[in-house]
Scaffold this motif. Structure first.
Motif, PDB file in Angstrom:
ATOM      1  N   GLN A 135       0.836  -1.188   0.000  1.00  0.00           N
ATOM      2  CA  GLN A 135       0.000   0.000   0.000  1.00  0.00           C
ATOM      3  C   GLN A 135       0.880   1.251   0.000  1.00  0.00           C
ATOM      4  O   GLN A 135       1.929   1.277   0.635  1.00  0.00           O
ATOM      5  N   PRO A 136       0.452   2.323  -0.701  1.00  0.00           N
ATOM      6  CA  PRO A 136       1.227   3.558  -0.687  1.00  0.00           C
ATOM      7  C   PRO A 136       1.403   4.047   0.762  1.00  0.00           C
ATOM      8  O   PRO A 136       0.479   3.914   1.559  1.00  0.00           O
ATOM      9  N   PRO A 137       2.549   4.561   1.127  1.00  0.00           N
ATOM     10  CA  PRO A 137       3.711   4.844   0.273  1.00  0.00           C
ATOM     11  C   PRO A 137       4.724   3.700   0.199  1.00  0.00           C
ATOM     12  O   PRO A 137       5.907   3.937  -0.035  1.00  0.00           O
ATOM     13  N   TYR A 138       4.232   2.468   0.371  1.00  0.00           N
ATOM     14  CA  TYR A 138       5.136   1.319   0.407  1.00  0.00           C
ATOM     15  C   TYR A 138       4.847   0.316  -0.704  1.00  0.00           C
ATOM     16  O   TYR A 138       5.085  -0.871  -0.560  1.00  0.00           O
ATOM     17  N   GLU A 139       4.294   0.790  -1.810  1.00  0.00           N
ATOM     18  CA  GLU A 139       4.148  -0.102  -2.958  1.00  0.00           C
ATOM     19  C   GLU A 139       5.525  -0.450  -3.508  1.00  0.00           C
ATOM     20  O   GLU A 139       6.518   0.242  -3.254  1.00  0.00           O
ATOM     21  N   ILE A 140       5.582  -1.525  -4.291  1.00  0.00           N
ATOM     22  CA  ILE A 140       6.849  -1.976  -4.884  1.00  0.00           C
ATOM     23  C   ILE A 140       6.740  -1.872  -6.397  1.00  0.00           C
ATOM     24  O   ILE A 140       5.809  -2.411  -7.008  1.00  0.00           O
TER      25      ILE A 140
END
Length: 294
Positions: A61-66
């Motif tokens: 999930q943003p802000p931790y998408e890849i």
């Protein structure tokens, strides 16, 4: 909060009866230095494990998408950036490459905000739909084994076949033969660098840095497979500089972490066969050694 310190770090990890990083150009044999026989693990391999851990830990999930992940279509992510900044007009039917302009810069910033690996490792996002290029603040070297490794090849048997034709050809024996490559044991060391100046350009934060340290420590715990059943992080040693430009050359700090075989051990087969020496006395002024727990 943006970084205001430079960091250099040493990552120590091992593998037992596994293949830490197969070479597709050599039949998936463990990578090695042909002249010395020391094992190698690429920086790309290590970054992939960090990406996998962060994606798992933060649910993609943003802000931790890849951004770079299995089966990803990168230009589709670029499209999302232009939609996200309200510039759908930049997307034509044939998705032609765009050059320059504020929209590209805004799209690059959108990618940095939403994708952990873009703002951490950087990315070339100028193919197809142009989202620019990013130099990442975190970089890793190849990992190299402390001692030469020996690659072993094993025959394996599956008591099944894929098709009826194979079964008829074998008269019902139904065996499929294969090969598997492992090394009995290897202790590897990699070096890494974190630039606060590049971190400001990508908005890589203190929270991102802590997540990165966590990933280095725990990434192998969630990457088990038949080829990597026993891989573990054995040490993470972080040199923190008071000055953004740094207080000492990285190479002089890396030499303070050494792993050597214990006296009387000719053929290492476990981490217990090594002594890890950490020279933390008389550090250069302005440098602090943070020994992350593993």
């Amino acid at each position: 909060m943006s970084l205001t310190n430079r960091y250099d770090f040493v990552l120590l990890f091992d593998v037992k009866d596994g293949n830490p990083n197969g070479d597709p150009d050599a039949g998936n044999l463990p990578r090695l230095d042909a002249e010395t026989g020391h094992g190698l693990v690429t920086d790309v391999c290590l970054k992939r494990k960090v990406r996998n851990f962060v994606g798992m830990a933060r649910g993609e999930q943003p802000p931790y998408e890849i951004y770079v992940k299995e089966k990803a279509v990168l230009n589709n992510q670029h499209k999302r950036a232009y939609v996200g900044i309200g510039r759908e007009d930049m997307l034509t039917g044939d998705d032609k490459k765009r050059k320059g302009g504020d929209a590209v810069d805004d799209a690059r910033k959108w990618m940095c905000r939403n994708f952990f690996d873009v703002r951490t490792f950087g990315a070339v996002m100028s193919t197809g739909i142009n989202c620019g290029q990013v130099r990442g603040p975190v970089q890793l070297t190849f990992a190299r084994s402390i001692d030469p490794i020996i690659a072993q090849e094993h025959s394996i048997t599956r008591m099944a076949v894929a098709t009826e034709a194979e079964a008829e050809k074998q008269g019902g024996d139904n065996r499929t033969m294969g090969r598997k490559h492992t090394i009995p044991y290897g202790l590897y060391m990699a070096h890494g660098f974190v630039s606060s100046f590049l971190a400001k350009q990508t908005d890589f934060s203190e929270d991102d840095l802590e997540l990165f340290w966590q990933a280095l420590i725990q990434m192998f715990e969630h990457d088990r497979s038949a080829a990597r059943g026993e891989m573990s992080t054995r040490g993470l040693y972080v040199f923190k500089h008071d000055l953004e430009l740094g207080n000492a050359p990285a190479h002089s700090l890396f030499g303070r972490i050494r792993a050597t075989r214990k006296e009387g051990v000719d053929v290492p087969r476990s981490f217990a066969d090594y002594d890890v020496m950490v020279q933390d006395a008389d550090l250069p002024a302005g440098v602090t050694l943070l020994n992350k727990s593993c």
